[in-house]
Motif scaffolding. Structure first.
Motif, PDB file in Angstrom:
ATOM      1  N   VAL A  71       0.847  -1.196   0.000  1.00  0.00           N
ATOM      2  CA  VAL A  71       0.000   0.000   0.000  1.00  0.00           C
ATOM      3  C   VAL A  71       0.885   1.250   0.000  1.00  0.00           C
ATOM      4  O   VAL A  71       0.656   2.207  -0.755  1.00  0.00           O
ATOM      5  CB  VAL A  71      -0.942   0.013   1.217  1.00  0.00           C
ATOM      6  N   LYS A  72       1.905   1.234   0.837  1.00  0.00           N
ATOM      7  CA  LYS A  72       2.802   2.379   0.955  1.00  0.00           C
ATOM      8  C   LYS A  72       3.665   2.546  -0.295  1.00  0.00           C
ATOM      9  O   LYS A  72       3.821   3.650  -0.822  1.00  0.00           O
ATOM     10  CB  LYS A  72       3.697   2.198   2.184  1.00  0.00           C
ATOM     11  N   MET A  76      -1.348   2.273  -3.768  1.00  0.00           N
ATOM     12  CA  MET A  76      -2.647   1.688  -4.094  1.00  0.00           C
ATOM     13  C   MET A  76      -3.513   1.640  -2.838  1.00  0.00           C
ATOM     14  O   MET A  76      -3.006   1.739  -1.713  1.00  0.00           O
ATOM     15  CB  MET A  76      -2.466   0.270  -4.666  1.00  0.00           C
ATOM     16  N   SER A  77      -4.811   1.474  -3.036  1.00  0.00           N
ATOM     17  CA  SER A  77      -5.710   1.349  -1.895  1.00  0.00           C
ATOM     18  C   SER A  77      -5.559  -0.028  -1.264  1.00  0.00           C
ATOM     19  O   SER A  77      -5.050  -0.962  -1.890  1.00  0.00           O
ATOM     20  CB  SER A  77      -7.158   1.546  -2.337  1.00  0.00           C
ATOM     21  N   VAL A  78      -6.025  -0.155  -0.028  1.00  0.00           N
ATOM     22  CA  VAL A  78      -5.976  -1.443   0.664  1.00  0.00           C
ATOM     23  C   VAL A  78      -6.734  -2.500  -0.124  1.00  0.00           C
ATOM     24  O   VAL A  78      -6.270  -3.643  -0.290  1.00  0.00           O
ATOM     25  CB  VAL A  78      -6.544  -1.317   2.094  1.00  0.00           C
ATOM     26  N   GLU A  79      -7.891  -2.143  -0.638  1.00  0.00           N
ATOM     27  CA  GLU A  79      -8.695  -3.116  -1.383  1.00  0.00           C
ATOM     28  C   GLU A  79      -8.010  -3.544  -2.671  1.00  0.00           C
ATOM     29  O   GLU A  79      -8.084  -4.712  -3.069  1.00  0.00           O
ATOM     30  CB  GLU A  79     -10.082  -2.530  -1.691  1.00  0.00           C
ATOM     31  N   GLN A  80      -7.344  -2.622  -3.334  1.00  0.00           N
ATOM     32  CA  GLN A  80      -6.622  -2.966  -4.556  1.00  0.00           C
ATOM     33  C   GLN A  80      -5.488  -3.949  -4.259  1.00  0.00           C
ATOM     34  O   GLN A  80      -5.287  -4.922  -4.987  1.00  0.00           O
ATOM     35  CB  GLN A  80      -6.057  -1.699  -5.210  1.00  0.00           C
TER      36      GLN A  80
END
Length: 246
Positions: A71-72, A76-80
């Motif tokens: 994510v970092k 990207m988003s957590v869901e992605q």
């Protein structure tokens, strides 16, 4: 009595640049092994593991999960990222691997690469690579921890006292860095990256069929320069190196 035996011959070398933190490297290893099992001349092929670090700046402290790290790093988003991890887990299942990516923790892989380089000098490079992959992707072990790395080394047959040299002798750090430098020179930008007989490159975790085709093509060329000859031997009484005569 007459027998026929193959004289000693060299093996065609297949090199693979890899990082044990790379999920596609473990999958690629399985795909290559599937191809090799179908290859008639597999006994004349040798696999050599080469070091590569996807993130040399990663911490040696196991404090960041795969999810948080990606994510970092990727923005990207957590869901992605969850969707991406789930896809990789499913892909691994297709080749018989069980990944626990949500509990695996990202750490610096340099010490693990030093251990692989040491294991290679003992003829156990492939076994060490396999054990480290399983430790990271399935067992979620900290592969930057010296105690854990020592345990993994002894599990494949390395002497516990001897293998400490992997972490203290500058030779093995030099070998890791040499592999990484060589990767830059030949244009490796991602792993796994397989090189067959220094002529054919295969990037990524390709299907077994692609590996098999490349094995057949490269080996046919290699074989022309390294013919294997069968000698007709008349058996008789001999003395051997251990002093035994029969």
């Amino acid at each position: 009595m007459k027998t026929k035996q193959n004289i000693l011959s060299p093996k065609m070398i297949v090199e693979v640049w890899s990082d044990i933190l790379c999920p596609f490297c473990y999958i690629g290893k399985r795909q290559y092994e599937t191809a090799l099992a179908q290859f008639a001349d597999r006994n004349h092929v040798e696999l050599v593991w080469k070091s590569y670090q996807l993130d040399p700046t990663a911490s040696e402290v196991a404090s960041e999960s795969q999810l948080d790290y990606l994510v970092k790093r990727k923005g990207m988003s957590v869901e992605q990222v969850k969707g991406m991890l789930d896809n990789v887990i499913e892909y691994a299942k297709q080749v018989g691997l069980e990944y626990d990516l949500y509990n695996a923790v990202i750490v610096n892989s340099f010490k693990a690469h030093r251990l692989i380089q040491f294991a290679k000098t003992k003829g156990l490079g492939d076994a060490m690579e396999e054990r480290l992959f399983r430790a990271f992707f399935t067992e979620c072990k900290n592969v930057a921890d010296l105690a854990i790395l020592t345990q993994l080394g002894t599990e494949i047959g390395l002497d516990e006292t001897e293998l400490q040299a992997a972490f203290t002798d500058d030779l093995y750090a030099y070998m890791v860095n040499q592999d990484i430098q060589e990767a830059r020179q030949i244009g490796v930008t991602g792993v796994p990256f397989f090189v067959f007989n220094r002529k054919y490159g295969v990037s990524g975790a390709q299907p077994a069929e692609a590996f098999l085709q490349t094995l057949e093509t490269s080996f046919a060329e290699w074989r022309k320069e390294h013919l294997v000859t069968k000698l007709e031997i008349i058996e008789g009484n001999v003395c051997k190196l251990d002093g035994e005569c029969e």
